[in-house]
Design an enzyme around this catalytic site. Sequence first.
Site, mmCIF file in Angstrom:
data_model
loop_
_atom_site.group_PDB
_atom_site.id
_atom_site.type_symbol
_atom_site.label_atom_id
_atom_site.label_comp_id
_atom_site.label_asym_id
_atom_site.label_seq_id
_atom_site.Cartn_x
_atom_site.Cartn_y
_atom_site.Cartn_z
ATOM 1 N N TRP A 134 40.592 37.456 13.437
ATOM 2 C CA TRP A 134 39.801 37.102 14.484
ATOM 3 C C TRP A 134 38.936 38.659 14.475
ATOM 4 O O TRP A 134 39.354 39.555 14.900
ATOM 5 C CB TRP A 134 40.289 36.896 15.577
ATOM 6 C CG TRP A 134 39.096 36.359 16.713
ATOM 7 C CD1 TRP A 134 38.471 34.989 16.706
ATOM 8 C CD2 TRP A 134 38.732 37.151 17.807
ATOM 9 N NE1 TRP A 134 37.486 35.200 17.718
ATOM 10 C CE2 TRP A 134 37.463 36.193 18.288
ATOM 11 C CE3 TRP A 134 38.646 38.471 18.140
ATOM 12 C CZ2 TRP A 134 36.607 36.806 19.202
ATOM 13 C CZ3 TRP A 134 37.747 38.871 19.194
ATOM 14 C CH2 TRP A 134 36.848 38.061 19.745
ATOM 15 N N ASN A 182 47.159 43.583 14.134
ATOM 16 C CA ASN A 182 46.556 42.799 15.263
ATOM 17 C C ASN A 182 46.484 43.783 16.409
ATOM 18 O O ASN A 182 47.540 44.447 16.678
ATOM 19 C CB ASN A 182 47.484 41.533 15.539
ATOM 20 C CG ASN A 182 47.205 41.138 16.869
ATOM 21 O OD1 ASN A 182 46.136 41.007 17.220
ATOM 22 N ND2 ASN A 182 48.223 40.568 17.703
ATOM 23 N N GLY A 183 45.150 43.821 16.871
ATOM 24 C CA GLY A 183 44.960 44.808 17.928
ATOM 25 C C GLY A 183 43.666 45.674 17.746
ATOM 26 O O GLY A 183 42.975 45.214 16.770
ATOM 27 N N ARG A 207 45.142 32.098 16.535
ATOM 28 C CA ARG A 207 44.991 33.262 16.769
ATOM 29 C C ARG A 207 43.816 33.799 16.298
ATOM 30 O O ARG A 207 43.256 34.838 16.716
ATOM 31 C CB ARG A 207 46.110 34.138 16.900
ATOM 32 C CG ARG A 207 47.498 33.676 17.345
ATOM 33 C CD ARG A 207 48.637 34.609 16.786
ATOM 34 N NE ARG A 207 48.314 35.796 17.548
ATOM 35 C CZ ARG A 207 48.808 36.221 18.577
ATOM 36 N NH1 ARG A 207 49.591 35.539 19.485
ATOM 37 N NH2 ARG A 207 48.485 37.404 19.074
ATOM 38 N N GLU A 262 31.978 25.454 24.161
ATOM 39 C CA GLU A 262 32.786 25.742 23.106
ATOM 40 C C GLU A 262 33.144 24.755 22.134
ATOM 41 O O GLU A 262 33.215 25.184 20.825
ATOM 42 C CB GLU A 262 33.991 26.432 23.819
ATOM 43 C CG GLU A 262 35.062 25.201 24.304
ATOM 44 C CD GLU A 262 36.086 25.942 24.704
ATOM 45 O OE1 GLU A 262 36.761 26.992 24.296
ATOM 46 O OE2 GLU A 262 36.815 25.363 25.745
ATOM 47 N N LYS A 293 42.346 31.195 19.926
ATOM 48 C CA LYS A 293 43.340 30.616 21.254
ATOM 49 C C LYS A 293 43.815 31.646 22.008
ATOM 50 O O LYS A 293 43.819 31.659 23.348
ATOM 51 C CB LYS A 293 44.447 29.860 20.803
ATOM 52 C CG LYS A 293 45.322 29.143 21.681
ATOM 53 C CD LYS A 293 44.972 27.821 21.949
ATOM 54 C CE LYS A 293 45.557 27.230 22.938
ATOM 55 N NZ LYS A 293 44.584 26.435 23.981
ATOM 56 N N CYS A 329 44.273 37.698 16.109
ATOM 57 C CA CYS A 329 44.825 37.793 14.890
ATOM 58 C C CYS A 329 46.123 37.537 14.731
ATOM 59 O O CYS A 329 47.102 37.728 15.810
ATOM 60 C CB CYS A 329 44.781 39.119 14.037
ATOM 61 S SG CYS A 329 42.935 39.981 13.971
ATOM 62 N N HIS A 388 18.313 25.630 44.592
ATOM 63 C CA HIS A 388 17.738 27.323 44.976
ATOM 64 C C HIS A 388 17.225 27.896 43.467
ATOM 65 O O HIS A 388 17.277 29.129 43.490
ATOM 66 C CB HIS A 388 18.899 28.213 45.425
ATOM 67 C CG HIS A 388 19.425 27.644 46.722
ATOM 68 N ND1 HIS A 388 18.714 27.683 48.048
ATOM 69 C CD2 HIS A 388 20.426 26.822 47.191
ATOM 70 C CE1 HIS A 388 19.123 27.178 48.973
ATOM 71 N NE2 HIS A 388 20.281 26.658 48.584
ATOM 72 N N LYS A 397 33.937 23.707 28.435
ATOM 73 C CA LYS A 397 34.475 22.873 27.230
ATOM 74 C C LYS A 397 33.269 22.413 26.307
ATOM 75 O O LYS A 397 33.520 22.338 25.177
ATOM 76 C CB LYS A 397 35.027 21.523 27.771
ATOM 77 C CG LYS A 397 36.391 21.660 28.542
ATOM 78 C CD LYS A 397 37.393 21.868 27.353
ATOM 79 C CE LYS A 397 38.616 22.456 27.904
ATOM 80 N NZ LYS A 397 38.419 23.985 28.074
ATOM 81 N N GLU A 422 34.129 24.063 34.560
ATOM 82 C CA GLU A 422 35.181 23.658 33.215
ATOM 83 C C GLU A 422 34.300 22.719 32.313
ATOM 84 O O GLU A 422 34.543 22.862 31.122
ATOM 85 C CB GLU A 422 36.432 23.325 33.789
ATOM 86 C CG GLU A 422 37.365 22.697 32.941
ATOM 87 C CD GLU A 422 37.816 23.409 31.796
ATOM 88 O OE1 GLU A 422 37.525 24.681 31.760
ATOM 89 O OE2 GLU A 422 38.607 23.050 31.111
HETATM 90 C C1 F6R Z 1 38.725 27.549 26.968
HETATM 91 C C2 F6R Z 1 39.741 28.362 26.742
HETATM 92 C C3 F6R Z 1 39.901 29.815 27.400
HETATM 93 C C4 F6R Z 1 41.270 30.284 27.783
HETATM 94 C C5 F6R Z 1 40.972 31.729 28.245
HETATM 95 C C6 F6R Z 1 42.248 32.200 28.655
HETATM 96 O O1 F6R Z 1 38.715 25.961 26.763
HETATM 97 O O2 F6R Z 1 40.947 27.794 26.452
HETATM 98 O O3 F6R Z 1 38.700 29.983 28.237
HETATM 99 O O4 F6R Z 1 41.293 29.445 28.784
HETATM 100 O O5 F6R Z 1 40.815 32.464 26.820
HETATM 101 O O6 F6R Z 1 43.407 31.942 27.809
HETATM 102 P P1 F6R Z 1 44.956 32.049 28.514
HETATM 103 O O7 F6R Z 1 45.048 31.244 29.559
HETATM 104 O O8 F6R Z 1 45.822 32.126 27.215
HETATM 105 O O9 F6R Z 1 44.896 33.366 29.308
#
Ligand code: F6R
Length: 607
Positions: A74, A98-99, A27, A486, A602, A2, A502, A483, A479
Amino acid sequence: MCGIVGVLMKKPAAPVMLEALRRLEYRGYDSAGLATLAGGSLQRRRAAGRISALSQLLDSEPLAGTIGIGHTRWATHGAASQHNAHPHRSGPVVVVHNGIIENWRALRDELIAGGCVFESETDSEVIAHLCATLLARGLDPRRAAMETISRLVGAYALCLLFEGAEDMMICARRGSPLAIGYGEGEMFVGSDALALGPLTDRICYLADGDCAVLTRTGAEVFDASGAPVQRPIQTVPMEAVLVDKAGYRHFMAKEIHEQPTVAGYALARHLSADRRHVVSAAAAIDWRTLPRLSIAACGTAFYAAQVAKWWFETIARLPVDVEIASEFRYRQPPMTEGGATLVVSQSGETADTLAALRYARSAGQTVLGVVNVENSTIAREADMAIPIHAGPEIGVASTKAFTTQLIALACLAIHAARSRQAITPETAAALIDALSSAPRLIAEAIALEDQIAVAARDIAETESALFIGRGTMHALALEGALKLKELTYIHAEGHAAGELKHGSIALVDATRPIIALAPHDDLFEKTASNISEVAARGGRILLITDRNGAALAGAEAARTLVLPEVPDFIAPLVYAIPVQLLAYHAAVQRGTDVDQPRNLAKSVTVE
Ligand code: F6R
């Protein structure tokens, strides 16, 4: 998660808050709302969905007033609906939060028993009712707010407005970040400096437990004990708060394309001018005697940590435990005396990573924060912060932060290796040379974008994909799968190539793309065997390799992407590019929201 904003201005508040919320949308973007005071009375507008929905609502139902609070959500407690959107109101009080208020059930039961009627399913609404109840008992807004805050258990950054009080806002933080901005006869509050960027560059970060009373002429700040305190006002460089797509269709595209530049910039900050030494060397740690290193992180940052483990162990001969931050503290692992922990986080606010930092600290570890946001909570709480210098990353999917995390970690690994005399000065110089070629090689990989976009078409049409790789490419496979999931909502898994046989090889058929990440390195022959095993079972392989790898294994693949030849040490930096671009183009082709994928945010400031 948020994002929250508050403004006390001379001009209309709503348009300014709307713009700040757009900057905070990274956020969370489940719903948004604003409240203002006009002629002493409270008004609010709330809408489910993106800020654009709130903006449309304001076009038809504008909000007057020069003081206000706003929120982009969020969802944690209660669906992403209009009635769960903030600000929450109870009589003469509105709040944005927020929290997570952990004792919200007990407070809600108590307030309902006292006659309060709740309109949402959120934990946050208790704050408004509690404060309104205390006002009704005769407390003034200041005391009512302080007493309310003292009863909250959990994490919060919050702002309160009071009917009739046109020149006062009360805010507080514990666990969630909050910054105060100073203008000329105007004051601002926001979840971060980014929100306040166009309004002011004079920012004060509240400390955990702080509470502040704002008027248009300044702020009184109180610490957790209620004592008045002065928190430093810092000048935030404008480039740190610039948010612009620079002509790209998406922030993610812009951030992928920025990688050669930011990689070059990061190297210039981590290496000496003659490019012979690592200068961001984490003086807080004595690498010569360090018995063991832990690295804790989440998501993409965790995969960067997995690559770093490979580097620290192979070149510095330093044992490393890589920890998923959300699991780390609950396992309560015994920590080696004299050990150190790195926490890696783009935002520097991820709740699980912050908790990992605190656990490591309580277990006697020296803690380094590898962060992008240099004023973040993790940067401030760590014994030492190592910035990755990526610049603001707005796209929810991490791209340039991943590659610059890798650069910071690679530099640390080289420094550790030299300090421990695990490598010669010549080997260190060769590794630094390799790193220095990363910006050019990343640019060469990006130049293959058209071919990658064509390959992404195949992936966009499926519902499931597998990524495989060995060594550091295993982390890249994980990774790649993250990607793709998501951004496109396609199911994907990343596997160590040798592990496929396996069990997961049962998934192989002609429909599911298998993306093999296989630079021609020491492990190539082994990965090539795994590729053959997949091909023998009719698997549809997209091989991502270099010229030599293509010559040796290209025949097994339905399609081959030929990357430049890269020194083994920096292969993860270069192979990150096709992984990012495949997911990006598959998402564009499927028409999903690239910069704001569903259900995500994010900055993950809840557990
Ligand atoms: C995926 C992504 C997330 C962040 C994760 C950690 O593309 O961005 O998996 O890497 O939420 O976020 P930070 O790096 O801000 O702690």
